[in-house]
Design a protein around this motif. Structure first.
Motif, PDB file in Angstrom:
ATOM      1  N   GLN A  52       0.804  -1.220   0.000  1.00 31.72           N
ATOM      2  CA  GLN A  52       0.000   0.000   0.000  1.00 31.72           C
ATOM      3  C   GLN A  52       0.841   1.277   0.000  1.00 31.72           C
ATOM      4  N   ALA A  53       2.154   1.159   0.079  1.00 31.89           N
ATOM      5  CA  ALA A  53       3.006   2.348   0.164  1.00 31.89           C
ATOM      6  C   ALA A  53       3.145   3.022  -1.203  1.00 31.89           C
ATOM      7  N   PRO A  54       3.118   4.353  -1.254  1.00 29.38           N
ATOM      8  CA  PRO A  54       3.361   5.050  -2.519  1.00 29.38           C
ATOM      9  C   PRO A  54       4.805   4.830  -2.975  1.00 29.38           C
ATOM     10  N   VAL A  55       4.978   4.522  -4.279  1.00 28.40           N
ATOM     11  CA  VAL A  55       6.299   4.239  -4.836  1.00 28.40           C
ATOM     12  C   VAL A  55       6.481   5.021  -6.124  1.00 28.40           C
ATOM     13  N   LEU A  56       7.642   5.655  -6.258  1.00 34.38           N
ATOM     14  CA  LEU A  56       8.047   6.306  -7.499  1.00 34.38           C
ATOM     15  C   LEU A  56       9.277   5.593  -8.039  1.00 34.38           C
ATOM     16  N   VAL A  57       9.280   5.303  -9.333  1.00 31.70           N
ATOM     17  CA  VAL A  57      10.453   4.743 -10.000  1.00 31.70           C
ATOM     18  C   VAL A  57      10.786   5.680 -11.149  1.00 31.70           C
ATOM     19  N   ALA A  58      11.942   6.332 -11.078  1.00 31.50           N
ATOM     20  CA  ALA A  58      12.275   7.361 -12.056  1.00 31.50           C
ATOM     21  C   ALA A  58      13.709   7.215 -12.515  1.00 31.50           C
ATOM     22  N   GLY A  59      13.949   7.539 -13.776  1.00 29.39           N
ATOM     23  CA  GLY A  59      15.319   7.532 -14.255  1.00 29.39           C
ATOM     24  C   GLY A  59      15.431   7.272 -15.740  1.00 29.39           C
ATOM     25  N   LEU A  76      13.453   8.157 -23.347  1.00 30.04           N
ATOM     26  CA  LEU A  76      14.267   7.186 -22.626  1.00 30.04           C
ATOM     27  C   LEU A  76      14.095   7.335 -21.120  1.00 30.04           C
ATOM     28  N   ASP A  77      13.608   8.491 -20.689  1.00 27.64           N
ATOM     29  CA  ASP A  77      13.482   8.809 -19.262  1.00 27.64           C
ATOM     30  C   ASP A  77      12.012   8.718 -18.855  1.00 27.64           C
ATOM     31  N   HIS A  78      11.765   8.083 -17.718  1.00 29.12           N
ATOM     32  CA  HIS A  78      10.394   7.836 -17.289  1.00 29.12           C
ATOM     33  C   HIS A  78      10.242   8.090 -15.796  1.00 29.12           C
ATOM     34  N   ILE A  79       9.011   8.407 -15.399  1.00 28.59           N
ATOM     35  CA  ILE A  79       8.646   8.508 -13.982  1.00 28.59           C
ATOM     36  C   ILE A  79       7.370   7.687 -13.797  1.00 28.59           C
ATOM     37  N   TYR A  80       7.518   6.523 -13.217  1.00 21.04           N
ATOM     38  CA  TYR A  80       6.400   5.620 -12.961  1.00 21.04           C
ATOM     39  C   TYR A  80       5.987   5.746 -11.492  1.00 21.04           C
ATOM     40  N   ALA A  81       4.704   5.518 -11.230  1.00 16.50           N
ATOM     41  CA  ALA A  81       4.216   5.607  -9.854  1.00 16.50           C
ATOM     42  C   ALA A  81       3.200   4.515  -9.568  1.00 16.50           C
ATOM     43  N   ARG A  82       3.239   4.024  -8.319  1.00 16.85           N
ATOM     44  CA  ARG A  82       2.217   3.139  -7.783  1.00 16.85           C
ATOM     45  C   ARG A  82       1.710   3.750  -6.498  1.00 16.85           C
TER      46      ARG A  82
END
Length: 250
Positions: free
Chosen positions: A167-174, A212-218
């Motif tokens: 349930q924790a908010p997560v960002l994956v970026a790069g 090529l660069d992305h910011i994904y979130a859950r």
């Protein structure tokens, strides 16, 4: 304690800064000072950086105005915390991923995801206290070989599943270094979304053709994304920064 609605939008940026230097050979130029102004102008709560120098003995001798601080500390706007961890050790120095945060950083760790001996790769995992929420931020820089990137995303998603509460908010970026859509599908299948309502190409900076660069979130809802354009931006790095905004899911 402040209430969540007092900070309803989380603004996040990712930027491959090309080690703060542009050009090759004797004509290369130091851009780290301009990058410092650029990062401040992004006005992001969280800035995820790749190809950040901790130190480089040869460049320090070559450039008279090489900063005395590490690049992560130098680029952090006033009041921000900086976190840096090394991905690659080279003959003259080392470089890696960094995160700059307007909010308090609670913890950070590095995960080695090198897939073969010719590329040293990793991701930086930090936890950030945003008002009354703990947000997990992962800064990634994936490899140049397509098969390596697939395996590295598998490692990344396994780490998230085994380490971060569901349930924790997560960002994956790069910098995903991916010219296709396969990695995006893998992220989507794992519950991660990004803003896709208009193209946001980031590479190459002079004439951006692909993202090529992305910011994904859950656990966070993407509401907008943009890429700064113009001559000043394409002079500083071979990538353009990507800036995205998110709101809380509840």
């Amino acid at each position: 304690m402040p209430q969540r609605h007092e900070h309803p939008v989380l603004r996040v940026a990712t930027y491959n800064i090309h080690k703060g230097v542009q050009g090759v050979g004797p004509t290369r130029r130091l851009e780290i000072h301009n990058l410092g102004h650029a990062v401040e102008q992004l006005d992001a709560d969280i800035v995820c950086l790749q190809e950040v120098r901790r130190m480089h003995r040869r460049e320090e001798r070559h450039f008279a105005h090489w900063p005395k601080q590490t690049q992560a500390d130098y680029l952090a706007p006033e009041g921000y915390e900086s976190v840096y961890r090394t991905n690659a050790i080279t003959r003259h120095g080392e470089h890696g991923n960094a995160m700059l945060s307007r909010w308090p950083v609670l913890s950070h760790q590095q995960q080695d995801i090198s897939d073969h001996r010719f590329e040293q790769r990793g991701f930086l995992h930090s936890t950030v206290q945003v008002v009354d929420r703990v947000v997990h931020v992962i800064v990634v820089h994936l490899g140049l070989v397509p098969a390596s990137r697939v395996r590295q995303v598998v490692q990344l998603l396994a780490f998230i599943e085994n380490t971060i509460p569901t349930q924790a908010p997560v960002l994956v970026a790069g910098d995903f270094n991916d010219w296709g859509t396969g990695l995006g599908r893998s992220m989507a299948q794992a519950g991660f979304g990004e803003w896709r309502e208009q193209p946001t190409p980031t590479f190459p900076s002079r004439l951006p053709l692909n993202q090529l660069d992305h910011i994904y979130a859950r656990g966070l809802k993407p509401i907008h994304a943009m890429v700064p354009m113009g001559r000043i931006w394409h002079r500083m790095s071979d990538h353009l920064p990507l800036v995205a905004e998110f709101t809380w899911m509840d």
